[in-house]
Design a protein around this motif. Sequence first.
Motif, PDB file in Angstrom:
ATOM      1  N   UNK A 195      11.258 -38.896  20.889  1.00  0.00           N
ATOM      2  CA  UNK A 195      10.830 -37.674  20.217  1.00  0.00           C
ATOM      3  C   UNK A 195      11.993 -36.729  19.949  1.00  0.00           C
ATOM      4  N   UNK A 196      13.156 -37.002  20.500  1.00  0.00           N
ATOM      5  CA  UNK A 196      14.334 -36.172  20.235  1.00  0.00           C
ATOM      6  C   UNK A 196      15.157 -36.826  19.131  1.00  0.00           C
ATOM      7  N   UNK A 197      15.546 -36.068  18.123  1.00  0.00           N
ATOM      8  CA  UNK A 197      16.199 -36.659  16.944  1.00  0.00           C
ATOM      9  C   UNK A 197      17.441 -37.492  17.261  1.00  0.00           C
ATOM     10  N   UNK A 198      18.293 -36.977  18.170  1.00  0.00           N
ATOM     11  CA  UNK A 198      19.526 -37.728  18.421  1.00  0.00           C
ATOM     12  C   UNK A 198      19.232 -39.060  19.110  1.00  0.00           C
ATOM     13  N   UNK A 255      22.554 -48.378  23.271  1.00  0.00           N
ATOM     14  CA  UNK A 255      21.991 -47.137  22.771  1.00  0.00           C
ATOM     15  C   UNK A 255      20.503 -47.079  23.036  1.00  0.00           C
ATOM     16  N   UNK A 257       8.671 -43.831  25.577  1.00  0.00           N
ATOM     17  CA  UNK A 257       8.673 -43.537  24.143  1.00  0.00           C
ATOM     18  C   UNK A 257       8.597 -42.032  23.909  1.00  0.00           C
ATOM     19  N   UNK A 258       7.785 -41.359  24.684  1.00  0.00           N
ATOM     20  CA  UNK A 258       7.629 -39.921  24.491  1.00  0.00           C
ATOM     21  C   UNK A 258       8.939 -39.208  24.806  1.00  0.00           C
ATOM     22  N   UNK A 259       9.637 -39.621  25.858  1.00  0.00           N
ATOM     23  CA  UNK A 259      10.847 -38.911  26.275  1.00  0.00           C
ATOM     24  C   UNK A 259      12.064 -39.327  25.468  1.00  0.00           C
ATOM     25  N   UNK A 288      16.990 -46.069  16.337  1.00  0.00           N
ATOM     26  CA  UNK A 288      16.877 -46.653  15.007  1.00  0.00           C
ATOM     27  C   UNK A 288      18.011 -47.638  14.780  1.00  0.00           C
ATOM     28  N   UNK A 289      19.190 -47.217  15.168  1.00  0.00           N
ATOM     29  CA  UNK A 289      20.356 -48.096  15.051  1.00  0.00           C
ATOM     30  C   UNK A 289      20.136 -49.375  15.830  1.00  0.00           C
ATOM     31  N   UNK A 337       9.066 -50.025  17.964  1.00  0.00           N
ATOM     32  CA  UNK A 337       7.620 -49.898  18.075  1.00  0.00           C
ATOM     33  C   UNK A 337       7.086 -49.179  16.862  1.00  0.00           C
ATOM     34  N   UNK A 368      14.329 -49.009  19.850  1.00  0.00           N
ATOM     35  CA  UNK A 368      12.959 -48.707  19.524  1.00  0.00           C
ATOM     36  C   UNK A 368      12.568 -49.664  18.437  1.00  0.00           C
ATOM     37  N   UNK A 417      16.400 -40.647  18.803  1.00  0.00           N
ATOM     38  CA  UNK A 417      15.687 -41.446  17.822  1.00  0.00           C
ATOM     39  C   UNK A 417      16.676 -42.191  16.922  1.00  0.00           C
ATOM     40  N   UNK A 418      17.741 -41.500  16.507  1.00  0.00           N
ATOM     41  CA  UNK A 418      18.744 -42.136  15.667  1.00  0.00           C
ATOM     42  C   UNK A 418      19.387 -43.298  16.395  1.00  0.00           C
ATOM     43  N   UNK A 419      19.658 -43.101  17.675  1.00  0.00           N
ATOM     44  CA  UNK A 419      20.236 -44.179  18.470  1.00  0.00           C
ATOM     45  C   UNK A 419      19.306 -45.376  18.496  1.00  0.00           C
TER      46      UNK A 419
END
Lengths: 278, 179
Positions: A71-74, A134, A66-68, A80-81, A139, A137, A76-78
């Motif tokens: 925490x990076x926006x790109x 992708x 989760x940390x790796x 989220x999708x 959590x 997440x 994270x977007x993946x």
Amino acid sequence: MEKSPHNTILLTRYLLGDLTQAEQEQLEEVFFCDNDLFIELLDTEDQLISDYLSGRLSPVDHDRFERRFLSLPERRRSLELACLIQPPARRAADERPKPDGETVSWSRSILDIFRSRRPITGLAMAALLIAVAIGILSVARRSSDKGQPDLGPTNTLAGAGPPVVSLTLKPGRFRDRGNSSKATVGPGTQVVELRLEDGMESYRSYQAGLRKRGDGGPDVLTETALDAEKAGSGPVIVIWKVPATKLAEGDYQVNLSGVSADNSVNTIGAYYFEVREP
Amino acid sequence: MRLDPDRERAGEEYELLRLKLLTYFRSRAFLRAEDLADETLNRLARKITEGEEVRDVLRYCYGLARWVWMEYLKKPDANPVSFDDLPLTPFIMSDPLLKKEREFCCQYCLRELSAGERELIAEYWIHEDQTHRDARREIAERLQISMTALRIRVSRIKDKLETCFSHCVENGASKLKRS
């Protein structure tokens, strides 16, 4: 570089940030020049994502992932999708009736739906595949009020259960059913986060064993390297993220020990909680 | 000096090189990995056009990436962080309207792919009894392409999806619904 189990372990540790700086740089120099190894790294990343989604990562690796990866926006977007489409798509796949006399694998049923003449359904299944590709997440982490079971915020459809259920537990000499903490674990729940209050003394590391009460069996899960946190003057909280797949409905006991600097193991106490389905 | 004598393979090598650079900078918790990856590739291209002799392009590019990273660290406004320092905001989507909008974006973006692209992504990931690597080897053999080429194709599709999804989410799914 030939593929080997050693490669997979090394690549996984790299992706989780578990190498020394020298080891990291050495590996990077090699995969820059070796396309096969780099493809293997990408495959290892995909496998790591699958393991995370399936709850197969250890709690420590789960946290590292989760940390790796979040925490990076790109990334994270993946995620989220992927998070949006995984729970309903997986549930749809699990609930699909099988033809008479034929066992249809989950994957084949999804491919069939994807190729169906119903474009909306096919797209929904394709969305699941994209989610796996992708990374998912799902959590939600939140501290619970002390003594109260806390169901993390849900990002799944109603009835599936929150992806993370968090319980804060205090040690008890025996279980008092009227005051036990309860975790409601649904099909969408991936992790039950146990937050074990230790007291004021902190150890070098912590060990824990989880057993189901009443069946007299051995521990269903053990962990030898748990992390702890301490906020200000508050008690030490040992955090154990247990895959929901390990927790069938029932009453559980966690035995917690602390490892001192001299490697001696000291019993801290037993913690009790219930797991119930929604 | 070229990445490969074959034009198409050179293109694949370029994309793979870019992925390696992204991996390199992301492993350093750098939030704008694409910026540094592009900077590195621009410097590589400049060296080539200036006529500098480069025998091993991949190793040279690795050295360039290290140099670019060290230069970044020396900048006055550089703010290197570790992953432990980055905020880990929980993903919360309890708002049903927000969730519905994102679901729409997801389905919309999948429809924007060609049928072949959707099919490839589906096959790339559905393999219950195989490891990812074994299943993808089968796909590559059937398509008569290399594993590298397969990976590049899938990466392009993923990029399209993520770009579409980000655009849809940031600009509002309602605008797309009206169009």
